[in-house]
Design an enzyme around this catalytic site. Structure first.
Site, PDB file in Angstrom:
ATOM      1  N   ARG A 143       0.848  -1.184   0.000  1.00  0.00           N
ATOM      2  CA  ARG A 143       0.000   0.000   0.000  1.00  0.00           C
ATOM      3  C   ARG A 143       0.891   1.244   0.000  1.00  0.00           C
ATOM      4  O   ARG A 143       1.991   1.250   0.564  1.00  0.00           O
ATOM      5  CB  ARG A 143      -0.898   0.028   1.238  1.00  0.00           C
ATOM      6  CG  ARG A 143      -1.857  -1.154   1.360  1.00  0.00           C
ATOM      7  CD  ARG A 143      -2.658  -1.053   2.655  1.00  0.00           C
ATOM      8  NE  ARG A 143      -3.613  -2.137   2.792  1.00  0.00           N
ATOM      9  CZ  ARG A 143      -3.367  -3.280   3.434  1.00  0.00           C
ATOM     10  NH1 ARG A 143      -2.176  -3.473   4.004  1.00  0.00           N
ATOM     11  NH2 ARG A 143      -4.294  -4.207   3.520  1.00  0.00           N
ATOM     12  N   LYS A 168      -2.221  -1.922   7.930  1.00  0.00           N
ATOM     13  CA  LYS A 168      -3.673  -1.831   8.119  1.00  0.00           C
ATOM     14  C   LYS A 168      -4.131  -2.889   9.114  1.00  0.00           C
ATOM     15  O   LYS A 168      -3.633  -4.013   9.115  1.00  0.00           O
ATOM     16  CB  LYS A 168      -4.372  -2.017   6.775  1.00  0.00           C
ATOM     17  CG  LYS A 168      -5.831  -1.588   6.776  1.00  0.00           C
ATOM     18  CD  LYS A 168      -6.391  -1.619   5.366  1.00  0.00           C
ATOM     19  CE  LYS A 168      -7.826  -1.127   5.342  1.00  0.00           C
ATOM     20  NZ  LYS A 168      -8.393  -1.145   3.969  1.00  0.00           N
ATOM     21  N   HIS A 243      -2.836   3.265  -6.610  1.00  0.00           N
ATOM     22  CA  HIS A 243      -3.275   2.039  -5.938  1.00  0.00           C
ATOM     23  C   HIS A 243      -3.344   0.861  -6.914  1.00  0.00           C
ATOM     24  O   HIS A 243      -3.233  -0.297  -6.508  1.00  0.00           O
ATOM     25  CB  HIS A 243      -4.642   2.248  -5.287  1.00  0.00           C
ATOM     26  CG  HIS A 243      -5.136   1.040  -4.546  1.00  0.00           C
ATOM     27  ND1 HIS A 243      -4.620   0.647  -3.328  1.00  0.00           N
ATOM     28  CD2 HIS A 243      -6.087   0.117  -4.861  1.00  0.00           C
ATOM     29  CE1 HIS A 243      -5.227  -0.459  -2.922  1.00  0.00           C
ATOM     30  NE2 HIS A 243      -6.121  -0.795  -3.839  1.00  0.00           N
ATOM     31  N   ARG A 246      -0.758  -1.914  -6.924  1.00  0.00           N
ATOM     32  CA  ARG A 246      -1.028  -3.024  -6.000  1.00  0.00           C
ATOM     33  C   ARG A 246      -1.962  -4.040  -6.650  1.00  0.00           C
ATOM     34  O   ARG A 246      -1.750  -5.258  -6.560  1.00  0.00           O
ATOM     35  CB  ARG A 246      -1.642  -2.460  -4.713  1.00  0.00           C
ATOM     36  CG  ARG A 246      -2.079  -3.477  -3.661  1.00  0.00           C
ATOM     37  CD  ARG A 246      -2.494  -2.698  -2.407  1.00  0.00           C
ATOM     38  NE  ARG A 246      -3.186  -3.513  -1.418  1.00  0.00           N
ATOM     39  CZ  ARG A 246      -2.587  -4.247  -0.483  1.00  0.00           C
ATOM     40  NH1 ARG A 246      -1.271  -4.300  -0.446  1.00  0.00           N
ATOM     41  NH2 ARG A 246      -3.295  -4.932   0.399  1.00  0.00           N
ATOM     42  N   HIS A 277      -3.800  -8.362   3.994  1.00  0.00           N
ATOM     43  CA  HIS A 277      -5.248  -8.365   4.167  1.00  0.00           C
ATOM     44  C   HIS A 277      -5.621  -9.004   5.496  1.00  0.00           C
ATOM     45  O   HIS A 277      -4.928  -9.905   5.974  1.00  0.00           O
ATOM     46  CB  HIS A 277      -5.920  -9.137   3.026  1.00  0.00           C
ATOM     47  CG  HIS A 277      -5.917  -8.390   1.728  1.00  0.00           C
ATOM     48  ND1 HIS A 277      -5.981  -9.010   0.496  1.00  0.00           N
ATOM     49  CD2 HIS A 277      -5.850  -7.054   1.457  1.00  0.00           C
ATOM     50  CE1 HIS A 277      -5.958  -8.092  -0.457  1.00  0.00           C
ATOM     51  NE2 HIS A 277      -5.883  -6.920   0.096  1.00  0.00           N
ATOM     52  N   TYR A 286      -9.773  -9.489  -5.935  1.00  0.00           N
ATOM     53  CA  TYR A 286      -8.924  -9.364  -7.122  1.00  0.00           C
ATOM     54  C   TYR A 286      -9.299 -10.405  -8.167  1.00  0.00           C
ATOM     55  O   TYR A 286      -9.120 -10.191  -9.364  1.00  0.00           O
ATOM     56  CB  TYR A 286      -7.454  -9.520  -6.732  1.00  0.00           C
ATOM     57  CG  TYR A 286      -6.941  -8.377  -5.901  1.00  0.00           C
ATOM     58  CD1 TYR A 286      -6.805  -7.100  -6.445  1.00  0.00           C
ATOM     59  CD2 TYR A 286      -6.593  -8.555  -4.567  1.00  0.00           C
ATOM     60  CE1 TYR A 286      -6.338  -6.040  -5.690  1.00  0.00           C
ATOM     61  CE2 TYR A 286      -6.119  -7.496  -3.803  1.00  0.00           C
ATOM     62  CZ  TYR A 286      -6.009  -6.247  -4.369  1.00  0.00           C
ATOM     63  OH  TYR A 286      -5.554  -5.202  -3.610  1.00  0.00           O
TER      64      TYR A 286
END
Length: 309
Positions: A143, A168, A243, A246, A277, A286
């Site tokens: 990220r 995150k 982004h 990614r 994640h 994805y």
């Protein structure tokens, strides 16, 4: 500090303690609190929330809805604490609450063009910073926020390891680096340390003034680089964004796994861990959000005659 502002700070602190970054949401709510203070309002009402959310009259309605969506949970938090608080109901503004942006999948040539555009930045150190930053994002799928939060001690160039701390949801992880990526990062670190008046800040990626890079500035610079590289939107909903480096990394990885005949479902948790994640469901998007991958998945399910197994 007003009572309303104190409630907002408590709310944001509570949400962040649960692992939510609240970058854009936090900025929306800070703006909303300023609006309420200027208006002399004591709490949230449907009227003042709607007036504030739609204040940029020429903005996309999706942006209005995102602003109002930031207010709603704060109003729910505030309701038991401040009499007269009203919670804006869902559907107050017409249209869907949100929509997925169509990912812009970069080719290798387009990534090279972006890095060449970065190399042409007039300030040599800034050019080096964005060259290495873009290369790192493309090679690892990190990220943007994680990359600019890196400190100098997070790179172990000798063992080719990069440590991402407090990503995150508060998770940390280590990424093994390809030799070329480790060399590029080590070279940038040497350049940064060789500058006169070396920055006192611990940031790995440094601005020309020695401070940590600012998230909004990185997005703006990347947008300018896409124009310099000649990248064009593929549709109104598919524009080159930082982004999407990614997203490109994730899709490329999954495509390669399908091509080598491996068990993609079994490997998916590995990619989920790599990307940071919270669980594999975030990684599954994805697959479902990319037509090319859906076609590969469908082909894997089909038998020799094209019928479903």
């Amino acid at each position: 500090m007003s009572a309303l502002r104190r409630h907002l700070e408590d709310y944001l602190a509570l949400r962040r303690s649960l692992g939510f970054r609240l970058g854009r949401t936090g900025r929306h709510l800070e703006s909303f609190a300023g609006y309420l203070e200027q208006a002399g309002a004591q709490t949230v009402t449907i009227e003042n929330a709607l007036t504030w959310a739609t204040a940029p009259a020429d903005a996309d309605p999706v942006y209005w809805r995102s602003r109002l969506a930031a207010v709603r949970p704060f109003a729910r938090y505030l309701a038991p604490l401040v009499p007269g608080t009203e919670v804006p109901p869902p559907g107050l503004l017409p249209g869907p609450v949100s929509r997925r942006v169509v990912p812009y999948l970069y080719s290798g040539a387009e990534i090279s063009a972006l890095m060449a555009a970065a190399a042409a930045i007039s300030t040599p150190f800034r050019a080096a910073t964005y060259q290495v930053l873009i290369g790192l994002l493309a090679a690892t799928g990190m990220r943007v926020g994680e990359a600019i939060a890196l400190d100098r001690g997070d790179l172990d160039a000798g063992n080719r390891l990069l440590t991402i701390r407090d990503g995150k949801f508060g998770k940390s992880r280590q990424l093994p680096l390809h030799e070329t990526v480790a060399e590029a990062l080590a070279g940038y670190a040497r350049l940064r340390e060789s500058r006169r008046g070396r920055p006192a800040a611990p940031a790995f990626f440094s601005s020309v003034t020695g401070t940590r890079l600012i998230y909004q500035n990185v997005h703006f610079t990347f947008h300018e680089l896409t124009k310099a590289a000649g990248l064009q939107p593929r549709s109104a909903a598919c524009r080159p964004r930082v982004h999407d480096l990614r997203h490109t990394f994730a899709v490329t990885t999954l495509t390669r796994w399908y091509a080598d005949g491996g068990d993609v479902a079994a490997r998916l948790p590995l990619l989920s861990t790599w990307l940071g994640h919270a669980d594999p469901s975030g990684t599954y998007w994805y697959l479902t959000g990319t037509p090319e991958l859906l076609a590969l998945a469908a082909g894997r399910l089909a038998g020799p005659g094209g019928e479903q197994k």
